[in-house]
Scaffold this motif. Structure first.
Motif, PDB file in Angstrom:
ATOM      1  N   PRO A 167     -28.583  92.336 -78.016  1.00 15.06           N
ATOM      2  CA  PRO A 167     -29.903  92.146 -77.812  1.00 15.06           C
ATOM      3  C   PRO A 167     -30.531  93.457 -79.655  1.00 15.06           C
ATOM      4  O   PRO A 167     -31.327  92.923 -80.079  1.00 15.06           O
ATOM      5  CB  PRO A 167     -31.143  92.085 -76.966  1.00 15.06           C
ATOM      6  N   VAL A 214     -31.426  92.188 -82.492  1.00 13.06           N
ATOM      7  CA  VAL A 214     -32.904  92.236 -83.256  1.00 13.06           C
ATOM      8  C   VAL A 214     -33.254  93.840 -83.887  1.00 13.06           C
ATOM      9  O   VAL A 214     -33.822  93.688 -84.792  1.00 13.06           O
ATOM     10  CB  VAL A 214     -34.123  92.268 -81.727  1.00 13.06           C
ATOM     11  N   LEU A 229     -34.344  92.595 -88.054  1.00 11.48           N
ATOM     12  CA  LEU A 229     -35.968  93.171 -88.387  1.00 11.48           C
ATOM     13  C   LEU A 229     -35.763  94.301 -89.244  1.00 11.48           C
ATOM     14  O   LEU A 229     -36.368  93.927 -90.487  1.00 11.48           O
ATOM     15  CB  LEU A 229     -36.303  94.004 -87.311  1.00 11.48           C
ATOM     16  N   GLY A 232     -28.404  90.244 -88.099  1.00 10.79           N
ATOM     17  CA  GLY A 232     -28.559  91.260 -86.815  1.00 10.79           C
ATOM     18  C   GLY A 232     -27.346  90.756 -86.506  1.00 10.79           C
ATOM     19  O   GLY A 232     -26.472  91.887 -85.996  1.00 10.79           O
TER      20      GLY A 232
END
Lengths: 367, 301
Positions: B69, B73, B77, B206
């Motif tokens: 994760p 993430v 971002l 990602g």
């Protein structure tokens, strides 16, 4: 700026460059000579990218071919008759490889400096443009080719001296490159002036070429290749010729640069180098001869100064420059100075992919 | 050639191809959809690797639950940020996106060098990934398949499958395909193309972050790792056919196996060179890649 001011300014710069050995220190003069040698490659990018609209990220390949062609001759000239270059001895090579042999002859090597890169560029271009490979595909393929070339050089220790590159030159056409004192100064000055002269000739030649019918067709191809095709011309042939010409200039640049630096190695001609060339040309103005050369000179000088003063910050500065030039000055400094052209180009460049009505004039950049 | 050696080479080639595929997926998406040439994409991979290193420092041996994760993430971002600040201004100018993102990649590389140093940072794989399956008997006697490499291969197969499901079965995927085929028409029919661009770019970033986790498990992460992958990843996109997920998968396998085989026959540097030359030769035969996007437009890059 009007025409007269431009000419006057150009003459002042030319005079200052010719007189440079009389007022510049040894280090600055060598640096300037190196940068002027690189500018010849910038001219090639101006023709290929600025005028024809083909972004090659592989100019380092042709630059390297020219550089290595001359370096092989210089290496053989520095090796005693009947012996092998030192790096071959270390690597257990027993006979001079076949492709090294003809480079013992200076006229052959000098011819190859021009022929080899032009032929290679012509072949690469023929392979791509024959199948109508365009735009970013060309950029990616040329980048892959330069990577392949550098990888091969690195891996062929015994044939090309691998990552160390070819170095330890002594004489060039009977001139001792290693002399010191007054003789050494004469060599440095001579080399500088020869470089400046070759750059001048190349600039004039490129300027002439771009004003011919051939040059107009290159601009037309950038504008709309299909229209050129519909008018009965074969765009591929013109693109191949332009690409070969760009390759030739890169090769010449590489050979001069090799003499100035006294060495050539894969690290000098790789992907990073090839992209850097393009960016300095973009900074100066890719469609303009003076812009391309000026951008290269200013960029390389700035690189030398800044990277020696603040080594860690250099990559940040260069990276930010890339982004800013592209966002703010798509036609470079020269485009900013030439208002009329800048206005015409702005109309082309603001074409966005998702505007509802695409104007036909933006296709050149999109293809 | 020795069958054990050959199979070993092919297996390694498969695991390298898996990472290449994960890197190329994001490129294929943003290139196919937005005509954006993202030269900083390799740095997303690098950042994913460094985030895995950080996860391992924070969470200890069982760090993978945090690494995935975090890497996904974090890079997504960053991708969204990049899209909003730079890429957004450059739509319709693919060559300019190439130059601008190259500048960004330089900044990211130098940043990584100053934070983590220029030598690679090692990540120790969790205990359950240490070890290997060994073949006993038969013509492939004593051939080993390290768990880590198997893990990377399964990981990329899962992501590829997930992507395919997302693109072919979901509403989001339908919009992506619609914009890919005809942006103006899709926009006219009510697709928010601006938002979609950002989502797709972030998603691609990602996935590169996830590839970074796999990368960190296989070898130390260093600031140059992105530039080592980017050219090959672009070749995967070009060979596969722009915007085609399955094409990218096939091309990654093709390139991975070709390199692995050539490496077995010659040296690794020559293998790289051979692979690149083969790609150019392949494009002579199929200039639009393995799975071309069909279009009636005269100018379809």
């Amino acid at each position: 700026m009007n025409k007269t001011t431009q000419t006057a300014l150009l003459l002042v710069v030319a005079a200052a460059l010719i007189a440079a050995p009389f007022y510049l220190g040894a280090y600055s003069l060598t640096l300037l000579g190196r940068v002027l040698a690189l500018s010849i490659a910038a001219l090639g990018i101006c023709v290929v990218w600025g005028r024809t609209g083909i972004l090659s990220l592989g100019q380092g390949l042709f630059f390297g071919l020219g550089g290595y062609a001359l370096a092989m001759h210089l290496k053989l000239a520095a090796t005693a008759k009947g012996e092998l270059p030192d790096f071959m001895v270390y690597n257990g090579v027993e006979n001079l490889p076949w492709f090294w042999k003809p480079f013992a002859s200076a006229p052959f090597a000098l011819a190859m400096v021009l022929i080899l890169p032009a032929l290679a560029a012509g072949l690469v271009a023929w392979l791509m443009f024959r199948r109508r490979i365009t735009g970013v595909y060309v950029s990616i393929i040329t980048q892959a080719l330069v990577l392949a070339f550098v990888t091969w050089l690195n891996g062929s220790q015994g044939l090309t001296s691998g990552t160390n590159g070819i170095t330890d030159f002594q004489t060039f056409l009977g001139i001792d490159l290693r002399s010191s004192g007054a003789a050494g100064e004469a060599v440095t000055h001579g080399l500088y002036w020869v470089t400046l002269l070759i750059l001048g000739v190349c600039m004039a030649g490129t300027n002439w070429l771009l004003r011919t019918h051939f040059g107009s067709l290159l601009t037309a191809i950038q504008g709309n290749e299909n229209r050129v095709r519909f008018l009965g011309y074969n765009p591929a042939a013109y693109k191949i010729a332009a690409f070969a010409f760009g390759g030739l200039l890169s090769g010449l640049s590489g050979a001069l640069y090799t003499v100035h630096l006294g060495t050539i190695s894969p690290a000098m001609i790789g992907v990073t180098f090839s992209i850097e060339l393009v960016v300095w040309v973009a900074l100066g103005g890719r469609a303009s001869i003076v812009g391309a050369v000026g951008g290269m000179v200013a960029g390389q000088l700035a690189k030398d100064k800044i990277s020696s003063a603040v080594p860690d910050a250099w990559l940040y500065i260069m990276g930010a420059l890339f982004v800013l030039v592209v966002l703010v000055l798509p036609q470079g400094v020269a485009g900013l100075l030439n208002r009329r052209r800048a206005a015409g180009v702005a109309e082309v460049d603001t074409g966005r992919a998702d505007l509802p009505l695409p104007s036909p004039s933006k296709t050149g950049e999109q293809a | 050639m020795d069958p054990v050696f050959l199979s070993g080479q092919l297996f390694t080639g498969l695991s390298v191809a898996s990472l290449l595929l994960l890197t190329a997926l994001g490129l294929a998406l943003s290139f196919g959809l937005m005509r954006v040439i993202n030269m900083a994409h390799g740095e997303f991979l690098m950042i994913g690797g460094y985030l895995t290193f950080i996860a391992a420092k924070v969470a200890g041996p069982g760090f993978l639950w945090l690494a995935f994760p975090l890497a996904f993430v974090g890079t997504a971002l960053l991708g969204a940020l990049l899209e909003a600040t730079v890429i957004r201004r450059l739509y319709g100018r693919p060559l300019d996106t190439l130059l601008a993102t190259w500048g960004i990649s330089l900044i990211l590389q130098q940043g990584a060098r100053q934070i983590f140093g220029s030598t690679g940072v090692p990540v120790t794989a969790p205990d359950w990934l240490n070890g290997a399956v060994t073949v006993h008997g038969g013509p492939l006697d004593s051939l080993t398949f390290p768990y880590v490499r198997l893990f990377v291969i399964v990981l990329s197969a899962l992501v590829l499958g997930g992507m395919w499901l997302l693109l072919s079965r979901s509403r989001f995927g339908m919009h992506v395909r619609a914009v890919n085929q005809n942006r103006e028409m899709a926009a006219a029919l009510g697709v928010n193309t601006r938002q979609l661009d950002m989502l797709v770019f972030a998603l691609g970033a990602g996935i590169a972050g996830i590839a970074g986790v796999g990368l960190a498990l296989l070898s130390p992460v260093n600031p140059a790792v992105g530039s080592a992958y980017i050219v090959n990843a672009f070749l995967v996109v070009v060979v596969g056919g722009v915007g085609s997920v399955l094409g990218a998968g096939a091309a990654a396998l093709l390139l991975g196996f070709t390199t692995a085989l050539a490496e077995g026959l010659t040296s690794s540097s020559l293998a790289q060179a051979i692979m690149l030359i083969l790609v150019v030769a392949f494009l002579q035969w199929k200039p639009k890649g393995l799975i071309p996007t069909r279009s009636r437009a005269l100018e379809d890059a």
